[in-house]
Design a protein around this motif. Structure first.
Motif, short mmCIF file in Angstrom:
data_model
loop_
_atom_site.label_atom_id
_atom_site.label_comp_id
_atom_site.label_asym_id
_atom_site.label_seq_id
_atom_site.Cartn_x
_atom_site.Cartn_y
_atom_site.Cartn_z
N ASP A 237 0.72 -1.17 0.01
CA ASP A 237 -0.01 0.31 0.13
C ASP A 237 0.79 1.27 0.02
O ASP A 237 0.58 2.10 -0.93
N LEU A 238 2.05 1.19 0.90
CA LEU A 238 2.65 2.50 0.90
C LEU A 238 3.60 2.80 -0.36
O LEU A 238 3.74 3.83 -0.75
N SER A 239 4.04 1.61 -0.72
CA SER A 239 5.15 1.95 -1.85
C SER A 239 4.38 2.19 -3.23
O SER A 239 4.94 2.91 -4.02
N GLU A 240 3.30 1.41 -3.27
CA GLU A 240 2.58 1.49 -4.49
C GLU A 240 1.86 3.02 -4.58
O GLU A 240 1.65 3.61 -5.61
N SER A 241 1.51 3.66 -3.43
CA SER A 241 0.74 4.97 -3.56
C SER A 241 1.92 6.09 -3.67
O SER A 241 1.67 7.16 -4.19
N ALA A 242 3.04 5.77 -3.31
CA ALA A 242 4.06 6.70 -3.39
C ALA A 242 4.80 6.51 -4.80
O ALA A 242 5.09 7.33 -5.48
N SER B 254 0.88 11.68 3.91
CA SER B 254 1.70 11.77 4.92
C SER B 254 2.33 10.31 5.36
O SER B 254 1.98 10.10 6.50
N GLU B 255 2.62 9.59 4.22
CA GLU B 255 3.22 8.26 4.47
C GLU B 255 4.74 8.14 4.08
O GLU B 255 5.13 8.78 2.90
N TYR B 256 5.37 7.58 4.94
CA TYR B 256 6.82 7.38 4.45
C TYR B 256 7.34 6.07 4.92
O TYR B 256 6.78 5.42 5.72
N LYS B 257 8.40 5.69 3.89
CA LYS B 257 8.83 4.31 4.19
C LYS B 257 10.20 4.25 3.96
O LYS B 257 10.77 4.75 2.91
N SER B 258 11.04 3.46 4.79
CA SER B 258 12.45 3.20 4.44
C SER B 258 12.49 1.51 4.27
O SER B 258 11.89 0.86 5.31
N VAL B 259 12.97 1.10 3.39
CA VAL B 259 13.43 -0.31 3.07
C VAL B 259 14.93 -0.58 2.85
O VAL B 259 15.62 0.05 1.98
N PHE B 260 15.27 -1.41 3.60
CA PHE B 260 16.84 -2.07 3.65
C PHE B 260 16.68 -3.45 3.10
O PHE B 260 16.05 -4.11 3.67
N GLY B 261 17.48 -3.62 2.10
CA GLY B 261 17.48 -4.92 1.40
C GLY B 261 18.47 -5.51 0.56
O GLY B 261 19.43 -4.72 0.36
N TRP C 26 6.06 5.30 8.63
CA TRP C 26 5.58 6.43 9.53
C TRP C 26 4.31 6.83 8.82
O TRP C 26 4.34 6.93 7.30
N ASP C 27 3.27 6.75 9.35
CA ASP C 27 2.08 7.04 8.55
C ASP C 27 0.98 7.63 9.72
O ASP C 27 1.37 8.12 10.85
N THR C 28 -0.10 8.10 8.96
CA THR C 28 -1.02 8.79 9.95
C THR C 28 -2.32 7.85 10.06
O THR C 28 -2.78 7.00 9.19
N LYS C 29 -2.98 7.67 11.16
CA LYS C 29 -4.05 6.89 11.46
C LYS C 29 -5.37 7.39 10.72
O LYS C 29 -6.29 6.68 9.96
N ALA C 30 -5.55 8.63 10.63
CA ALA C 30 -6.68 9.37 10.26
C ALA C 30 -6.58 10.10 9.01
O ALA C 30 -7.38 10.62 8.33
N THR D 201 -4.91 15.40 10.60
CA THR D 201 -3.61 15.37 10.94
C THR D 201 -3.12 17.01 10.97
O THR D 201 -3.08 17.35 12.07
N MET D 202 -3.60 17.51 9.96
CA MET D 202 -3.36 19.08 9.62
C MET D 202 -4.34 19.70 10.40
O MET D 202 -3.88 20.92 11.28
N LEU D 203 -5.59 19.31 10.52
CA LEU D 203 -6.66 20.04 11.51
C LEU D 203 -6.26 20.09 12.89
O LEU D 203 -6.18 20.98 13.51
#
Length: 171
Positions: free
Chosen positions: A17-22, A82-89, A133-137, A142-144
């Motif tokens: 989800d996170l990688s394909e949305s970015a 507001s989604e972030y991801k680090s992949v080491f591989g 790192w992500d937001t629940k809502a 989050t901005m509000l």
């Protein structure tokens, strides 16, 4: 910020989800040398096992660096959510026609003379350590929350943020 580590199926779903949305990441190689070598790369897909797939030029510096040391680091950012991801591989290079055929995208014609171009290669990255790192809502809520805290003078508790590791391997 709350912490939620995910394993196997849930980790792969979150990774996908996170990688394909970015879609675009900073693809880093030659990790033992500073500054690290990084370049933007477009993700083709994240498969059901959690592998990340890219199309690359076989004669690129990236491919030469992977052939010398296949450890890589990928940084994804989806600013709109507001989604972030680090992949080491580890990265693996494929030149066989069946893998190229399976992973080919017509958009790659901007860099290659079709999938028959001898310079086409496919890179598969298998994650060893992944963190998100992500937001629940979502970003708007989050901005509000931050705006409300700024106007009211009260500190935000930042409780709608979430982070954690993604263990995609079966242990």
């Amino acid at each position: 910020m709350s912490k939620e580590n995910l394993n196997q199926t849930k980790a792969i779903e979150k990774l996908k989800d996170l990688s394909e949305s970015a879609r675009i990441c900073m693809f880093c190689t030659d990790l033992s040398k500073l500054p690290i070598t990084a370049r933007p790369m477009s993700l083709q897909e994240t498969d059901k096992e959690g592998n990340l797939w890219f199309i690359s030029g076989d004669q690129s510096n990236k491919n030469f660096e992977i052939k010398d040391d296949n450890k890589v680091q990928l940084f994804f950012m989806n600013k709109s959510n507001s989604e972030y991801k680090s992949v080491f591989g580890k990265a693996f290079i494929y030149k066989d026609k069946s893998t190229i055929e399976e992973k080919w995208s017509p958009l790659a014609n901007a860099w290659f003379d079709g999938k028959e171009d001898p310079n086409v290669s496919i890179i598969r990255v298998t994650p060893d350590e992944t963190y998100y790192w992500d937001t629940k809502a979502g970003k708007l809520v989050t901005m509000l929350s931050f705006v409300t805290a700024a106007i009211s003078g009260k500190k935000t508790d930042n409780s709608d943020g979430i982070e954690g590791s993604l263990n995609v391997k079966n242990k």
